[in-house]
Motif scaffolding. Structure first.
Motif, PDB file in Angstrom:
ATOM      1  N   THR A 133       0.820  -1.211   0.000  1.00  8.74           N
ATOM      2  CA  THR A 133       0.000   0.000   0.000  1.00  8.74           C
ATOM      3  C   THR A 133       0.851   1.256   0.000  1.00  8.74           C
ATOM      4  O   THR A 133       0.567   2.232  -0.706  1.00  8.74           O
TER       5      THR A 133
ATOM      6  N   ILE B  73       1.519   1.252  -4.639  1.00 11.26           N
ATOM      7  CA  ILE B  73       0.514   2.113  -5.268  1.00 11.26           C
ATOM      8  C   ILE B  73       1.153   3.352  -5.897  1.00 11.26           C
ATOM      9  O   ILE B  73       0.881   3.672  -7.065  1.00 11.26           O
TER      10      ILE B  73
ATOM     11  N   MET C  37      -5.922   5.044  -0.884  1.00  9.47           N
ATOM     12  CA  MET C  37      -4.607   4.698  -0.354  1.00  9.47           C
ATOM     13  C   MET C  37      -4.550   4.966   1.142  1.00  9.47           C
ATOM     14  O   MET C  37      -4.126   4.109   1.931  1.00  9.47           O
TER      15      MET C  37
ATOM     16  N   ASN D  50      -6.803   2.546   3.038  1.00 14.18           N
ATOM     17  CA  ASN D  50      -6.169   1.235   3.195  1.00 14.18           C
ATOM     18  C   ASN D  50      -5.104   1.259   4.275  1.00 14.18           C
ATOM     19  O   ASN D  50      -4.947   0.279   5.027  1.00 14.18           O
TER      20      ASN D  50
END
Length: 316
Positions: free
Chosen positions: A252, A256, A299, A302
């Motif tokens: 994450t 990303i 993002m 998460n």
């Protein structure tokens, strides 16, 4: 109603919201005094922070800022800034989106700073929970050495060479506040801030023990010893849960952004899209801005979820 009319409504809404918020902030002292004199539930005393400071969301934001920055930060000003970010994003978004999508985009833009603070606070809470055994044991030892003087014990613990930096930071700030005020209500407020910053059951119990010792001079030896024993048992259970890996968190945090950069490079070098055209499509169109906000929002969301699930704290 066309977009021009919606834009006019949004601008007027922003102006009125700014005006009334400014009036409220400038007159909050008078409002607080009037409400205290009307309610008569508590004795009249000066409150330099004002009523707005005690408003539920503002109180939470203030605790969050204190836990992250370890100093007094104006939660009302930060909360007002978040509200302004929402209104500005809504007014700008109404020009490109429908009112519902503009509201969603503005909500995501306003939520991102809060989620960033929550992620940092959860990191500190996780680190602090793992320092619990050594921290409470050292505080208990210093409490016994200093003849059950909680202030001397806290000072000795905060200056000890033991390795619990997060707990030291919270304890040192709490010690400064307790020594600057002997008011029972303020002692409770500062210990509650300490408990919120720790974010654990044992942190709450320790805050209660410190409050009892600082306010009433109660002997808290048994309470500190019990917390230390409970933390030893909790640490044994936590060792079994540490088999949970951290690949999801690393993906994450790093994958990303790397994938987003990769899409930029693919668009430029393989799809022959000019950098200027890519930037216009990404930040100059409604769809591009909306997808970018979704990427950033998801993002951080998460990160918050992974911190809550994968990073188990050592607690009762």
């Amino acid at each position: 109603m066309d977009k021009t009319g919606m834009l006019v409504i949004g601008v007027n809404l922003l102006i009125y919201a700014t005006y009334f918020t400014g009036v409220f902030l400038f007159s909050e002292q008078g409002i607080a005094a009037a409400m205290r004199s009307f309610s008569l539930r508590r004795r009249l005393k000066p409150d330099s922070r004002g009523f707005f400071f005690e408003f539920g969301p503002v109180a939470y934001v203030n605790k969050l800022l204190f836990a992250v920055f370890q100093k007094e930060v104006n939660g009302a000003a930060f909360f007002f800034g978040i509200v302004m970010v929402f209104f500005i994003a809504f007014v700008l978004g109404i020009r490109m989106f429908t009112p519902v999508m503009a509201f969603v985009a503005a909500s995501m833009a306003a939520a991102i700073p809060i989620m960033a603070l929550v992620v940092r606070m959860e990191n500190d809470r996780t680190k602090g929970s793992r320092e619990g055994i050594s921290f409470v044991s050292e505080l208990y030892r210093q409490y016994r050495i200093n003849n059950r003087n909680i202030y001397a014990a806290m000072e000795a613990t905060a200056s000890s060479p033991a390795d619990f930096p997060v707990c030291k930071r919270h304890l040192y700030r709490l010690l400064l506040h307790l020594r600057s005020s002997g008011d029972p209500d303020e002692i409770k407020e500062y210990t509650d801030q300490f408990s919120f910053a720790m974010g654990t059951v044992w942190g709450h119990m320790l805050a209660v023990c410190i409050r009892m010792a600082a306010r009433n001079g109660t002997d808290i030896s048994a309470g500190l010893a019990d917390i230390a024993e409970q933390l030893k048992a909790a640490n044994a259970r936590a060792e079994e849960r540490r088999r949970m890996n951290s690949e999801s968190l690393r993906m994450t945090m790093f994958l990303i952004p790397l994938l987003y950069v990769g899409t930029i490079l693919l668009s430029i070098f393989y799809l022959d899209l000019a950098p200027g055209e890519y930037l216009r499509n990404q930040f100059g169109t409604a769809e591009g801005i909306l997808f970018f906000l979704f990427i950033v929002f998801l993002m951080f969301l998460n990160l918050v979820i992974l911190r809550a699930v994968s990073n188990t704290r050592i607690d009762y």
